[in-house]
Write a protein that holds these residues in place. Sequence first.
Motif, PDB file in Angstrom:
ATOM      1  N   ASP A  89      14.461  23.545  -9.902  1.00  0.00           N
ATOM      2  CA  ASP A  89      15.372  23.550 -10.922  1.00  0.00           C
ATOM      3  C   ASP A  89      15.839  22.424 -12.268  1.00  0.00           C
ATOM      4  OD1 ASP A  89      17.184  24.637 -11.822  1.00  0.00           O
ATOM      5  OD2 ASP A  89      18.711  25.258  -9.901  1.00  0.00           O
ATOM      6  N   ALA A  90      15.303  22.578 -13.127  1.00  0.00           N
ATOM      7  CA  ALA A  90      15.546  21.939 -14.109  1.00  0.00           C
ATOM      8  C   ALA A  90      16.903  21.735 -14.523  1.00  0.00           C
ATOM      9  CB  ALA A  90      14.271  22.602 -15.513  1.00  0.00           C
ATOM     10  N   HIS A  91      17.618  22.858 -14.779  1.00  0.00           N
ATOM     11  CA  HIS A  91      18.947  22.394 -14.923  1.00  0.00           C
ATOM     12  C   HIS A  91      20.024  21.658 -13.468  1.00  0.00           C
ATOM     13  CE1 HIS A  91      22.849  24.247 -16.513  1.00  0.00           C
ATOM     14  NE2 HIS A  91      23.006  24.715 -15.342  1.00  0.00           N
ATOM     15  N   ALA A  92      18.954  22.516 -12.537  1.00  0.00           N
ATOM     16  CA  ALA A  92      20.436  21.732 -11.437  1.00  0.00           C
ATOM     17  C   ALA A  92      20.078  20.352 -11.506  1.00  0.00           C
ATOM     18  CB  ALA A  92      19.384  22.142 -10.085  1.00  0.00           C
ATOM     19  N   VAL A  93      18.425  19.789 -11.467  1.00  0.00           N
ATOM     20  CA  VAL A  93      17.723  18.078 -11.558  1.00  0.00           C
ATOM     21  C   VAL A  93      18.979  17.604 -12.910  1.00  0.00           C
ATOM     22  CG1 VAL A  93      16.352  16.680 -11.997  1.00  0.00           C
ATOM     23  CG2 VAL A  93      15.978  18.752 -10.552  1.00  0.00           C
ATOM     24  N   HIS A  94      18.832  18.586 -14.407  1.00  0.00           N
ATOM     25  CA  HIS A  94      19.471  17.231 -15.319  1.00  0.00           C
ATOM     26  C   HIS A  94      20.755  17.210 -14.872  1.00  0.00           C
ATOM     27  CE1 HIS A  94      20.388  16.808 -19.429  1.00  0.00           C
ATOM     28  NE2 HIS A  94      21.434  17.423 -19.735  1.00  0.00           N
ATOM     29  N   LYS A  95      21.871  18.690 -14.037  1.00  0.00           N
ATOM     30  CA  LYS A  95      23.502  18.223 -14.124  1.00  0.00           C
ATOM     31  C   LYS A  95      23.392  17.683 -12.798  1.00  0.00           C
ATOM     32  CE  LYS A  95      26.937  21.078 -12.301  1.00  0.00           C
ATOM     33  NZ  LYS A  95      26.738  21.601 -11.320  1.00  0.00           N
ATOM     34  N   ALA A  96      22.311  16.654 -11.519  1.00  0.00           N
ATOM     35  CA  ALA A  96      22.546  16.202 -10.750  1.00  0.00           C
ATOM     36  C   ALA A  96      23.165  14.342 -11.771  1.00  0.00           C
ATOM     37  CB  ALA A  96      21.372  16.541 -10.069  1.00  0.00           C
ATOM     38  N   LEU A  97      21.274  14.759 -12.789  1.00  0.00           N
ATOM     39  CA  LEU A  97      21.207  13.086 -13.858  1.00  0.00           C
ATOM     40  C   LEU A  97      23.051  13.234 -14.076  1.00  0.00           C
ATOM     41  CD1 LEU A  97      17.877  13.539 -14.466  1.00  0.00           C
ATOM     42  CD2 LEU A  97      18.550  11.753 -12.784  1.00  0.00           C
ATOM     43  N   GLN A  98      23.086  13.653 -14.239  1.00  0.00           N
ATOM     44  CA  GLN A  98      24.221  13.287 -15.303  1.00  0.00           C
ATOM     45  C   GLN A  98      25.519  13.637 -14.210  1.00  0.00           C
ATOM     46  OE1 GLN A  98      24.825  17.154 -17.700  1.00  0.00           O
ATOM     47  NE2 GLN A  98      24.667  16.274 -19.714  1.00  0.00           N
ATOM     48  N   GLU A  99      25.600  13.243 -13.330  1.00  0.00           N
ATOM     49  CA  GLU A  99      26.906  13.282 -12.023  1.00  0.00           C
ATOM     50  C   GLU A  99      26.619  11.676 -10.746  1.00  0.00           C
ATOM     51  OE1 GLU A  99      26.594  16.725  -9.891  1.00  0.00           O
ATOM     52  OE2 GLU A  99      27.590  17.702 -11.187  1.00  0.00           O
ATOM     53  N   ILE A 100      25.246  11.230 -11.760  1.00  0.00           N
ATOM     54  CA  ILE A 100      24.931  10.462 -10.272  1.00  0.00           C
ATOM     55  C   ILE A 100      24.722   8.900 -11.721  1.00  0.00           C
ATOM     56  CG2 ILE A 100      22.813   9.292  -9.960  1.00  0.00           C
ATOM     57  CD1 ILE A 100      21.506  11.447  -8.946  1.00  0.00           C
ATOM     58  N   GLU A 101      25.835   7.940 -11.301  1.00  0.00           N
ATOM     59  CA  GLU A 101      26.213   6.415 -11.458  1.00  0.00           C
ATOM     60  C   GLU A 101      25.677   5.379 -10.481  1.00  0.00           C
ATOM     61  OE1 GLU A 101      29.443   3.753 -13.620  1.00  0.00           O
ATOM     62  OE2 GLU A 101      29.547   4.294 -11.103  1.00  0.00           O
TER      63      GLU A 101
END
Length: 262
Positions: A89-101
């Motif tokens: 799920d490309a959208h979920a991957v993109h969103k998760a990356l934004q949430e990861i620090e």
Amino acid sequence: MCVNPKSMGKEARNSPKKDLCLVQLRIVNIPSTDLMKKINIAIDGYSSCGKSSTAKVIAKHLGYAYIDTGAMYRAVTLYFLEHYVSLSDAHAVHKALQEIELKFMLNPKSNNSEIYLNGLNVEQEIRKMYISENVSEVSAIVEIRKDMVAQQQRMGRKLGVVMDGRDIGTMVFPDADLKIFMTADVTVRAERRQKELLEKEELVEIQKVIDNLKHRDHIDTNRTEGPLRKAEDALEIDTTFITFDEQVDIILSLAMSKILLN
Ligand code: DC
């Protein structure tokens, strides 16, 4: 070029050339100072060749920062597993990356830099077998790689970094002054990895460790983005028959030659 002292015959090891080798190794005793030129050192290679432990000691000796890029992919894997993020799920991957620090911070007790995922120290958790079993699939995703590589390049901008991984010499620091490519026999690698897991009280049978290493090597080598490759100008070191101290000495002497002679 391949550096492997154990592959020298007995004659060669006892010949005057051995003294040359010792003279070269003496260079490591010259302490690096703030006035010296700083370089970036890229250490790539297969899983469990001893890259991280070697890189850590080299960084300490030179007073450089050590960045374990495998820890970054492992921490992302932990987040994805904990949050049930689907890799398809490309959208979920993109969103998760934004949430990861991700951050590395020095543990004053061990004097090692440890990884934090969204403020939480996950250094121990990411070494577990369930992370090893999922990390190569996660690190094959193009968007994840682009994000990690960009972060790693920022960390190395000021030089004075020892970074280990799979694509450091080819993608992250293609201009690094010193590039090392480490290899070792898969059984030897598995035995070392099994011992590390045991030290963390995780008992995993040797065949399972071998299968995991082969599986990860396969995915790491065959992915489209940033595959595991020896950079053309990397020096290959086979660590199958050499001790940890020997591999550290070889790389340190190469680093000091680059720092002092370039
Ligand atoms: O170095 P390690 O075994 O802790 O790395 C874990 C995984 O992360 C490895 O199987 C492949 C991936 N990795 C990567 O794809 N690129 C890197 N630069 C570092 C690690």
